[in-house]
Design a protein around this motif. Structure first.
Motif, short mmCIF file in Angstrom:
data_model
loop_
_atom_site.label_atom_id
_atom_site.label_comp_id
_atom_site.label_asym_id
_atom_site.label_seq_id
_atom_site.Cartn_x
_atom_site.Cartn_y
_atom_site.Cartn_z
N SER A 63 9.89 1.45 1.99
CA SER A 63 11.54 1.08 1.26
C SER A 63 12.77 1.07 2.00
O SER A 63 13.98 0.29 2.14
CB SER A 63 10.92 1.51 -0.27
OG SER A 63 9.81 0.65 -0.79
N THR A 99 7.30 1.96 -4.75
CA THR A 99 7.31 0.95 -5.18
C THR A 99 6.08 0.91 -6.07
O THR A 99 4.77 1.10 -5.82
CB THR A 99 6.88 0.06 -3.55
OG1 THR A 99 7.55 0.57 -3.21
CG2 THR A 99 6.27 -1.27 -4.41
N ASP A 136 7.29 -5.24 0.43
CA ASP A 136 7.27 -4.48 0.59
C ASP A 136 6.03 -3.33 -0.08
O ASP A 136 6.04 -3.97 -1.29
CB ASP A 136 8.40 -3.92 0.52
CG ASP A 136 8.35 -2.45 0.23
OD1 ASP A 136 7.51 -1.43 1.01
OD2 ASP A 136 9.59 -1.91 -0.47
N MET A 137 4.50 -2.71 -0.01
CA MET A 137 3.70 -2.71 -0.24
C MET A 137 3.75 -1.19 -0.80
O MET A 137 4.01 -0.62 -0.04
CB MET A 137 2.42 -2.92 0.88
CG MET A 137 2.01 -3.98 1.48
SD MET A 137 1.22 -5.33 0.61
CE MET A 137 0.66 -6.57 1.65
#
Ligand code: GTP
Ligand code: MG
Length: 273
Positions: A30, A48, A71-72
């Motif tokens: 991130s 996240t 964004d995982m």
């Protein structure tokens, strides 16, 4: 009519792509994206939750690229959320922390999860991969060196960049190469151009160097069982020597690996009757 014409031409030149970030929790996925999109760094860790989504526009040559960034979350807990988002990606940021070996070792399982979730759609040749060796600003705690990271990435045809979301090092160069490759791929009919990250060594050579670096003793290094005979040691040695001889192998780290194999053979033969 006249006013529509340039618009149509513009549309033809614009592209819409999807990219995802992958890697263990806390490696800096991130922050890398934030550094690029918002030009800032947040030192506090905000995990996240599942997935974050953002859009950015970039210019590559004469094309405007609309990039959808997914964004995982790296935490295993979010697997069920992540698995929905692998499909239809043109680009993947594979991130590890140079101070945490397990985050580097985990890259293979991230690729595995991705392949599994994409199922029959899995065509890895139609995806641009960039490996980010992140947190290079923390030099004292670094445990995975550049040669090892680059070898893993380039032997798979992936880009490799050393990055720091904290200082900004490597971030814009990395994204520029990433988007430019994705654009090349789209212009190449959706196939990743092979010549682009052509490295002049094989995956077998790269994997062998990595195995040698991580071997626990001389037997393990030569790939023979403890107690093997002279013939078995010599046979294994010859195979590795042909594969890794510095005259034949240009993979980074081949010279050190070759020397290590020579030393391993010498020390084993000393003790075998
Ligand atoms: P998940 O969302 O849980 O998967 O983690 P993530 O990979 O997105 O990590 P994130 O970007 O949230 O960063 C994790 C921690 O590492 C935060 O405390 C960041 O400030 C820190 N961090 C990220 N990148 C860097 C870097 O390049 N250098 C340093 N020193 N710290 C960094
Ligand atoms: Mg994150």
């Amino acid at each position: 009519m006249e006013t529509n014409a340039p618009k149509r031409r513009d549309n033809k030149k614009s592209l819409r792509v999807k990219v995802i970030s992958l890697g263990n929790a806390e490696v800096g996925k991130s922050c890398i994206i934030k550094r690029y999109c918002e030009k800032r760094f947040v030192p506090k860790y905000l995990a996240t939750i599942g997935i974050d989504y953002g859009v950015t526009k970039v210019q590559v040559r004469d094309r405007e690229i609309k990039v959808n960034i997914f964004d995982m979350a790296g935490h295993p807990f979010f697997y069920e959320v992540r698995n929905e988002f692998y499909k239809d990606s043109q680009g993947v940021l594979l991130v590890y922390d140079v101070g945490l070996r397990e985050s580097f070792d985990a890259l293979d399982s991230w690729l595995g999860e991705m392949k599994q979730e994409m199922g029959s759609q899995a065509n890895m040749d139609s995806i641009v991969f960039v490996v980010c060796a992140n947190k290079v600003d923390l030099t004292k705690r670094r445990v995975v060196d550049e040669g090892e990271g680059r070898l893993w990435a380039e032997s798979r045809g992936f880009h490799y960049f050393e990055t720091s979301a904290q200082s900004g090092e490597g971030i814009s160069e990395m994204f520029q190469a990433f988007f430019s490759s994705i654009t090349d791929m789209c212009e190449n009919g959706g196939k990743r151009p092979v010549s682009e990250v052509s490295v002049g060594f094989t995956k077998e050579q790269a994997d062998t160097i990595r195995r040698i670096r991580n071997s626990k003793d001389s037997w393990d290094m030569l790939g023979v069982k403890p107690g093997a005979t002279r013939e078995e040691v010599n046979k294994a040695y010859r195979k590795l020597a042909v594969l890794l001889h510095p005259d034949k192998c240009v993979a980074p780290g081949s010279e050190d690996a070759f020397k290590a194999v020579v030393n391993a053979r010498t020390s084993l033969l000393k003790n075998i009757k």
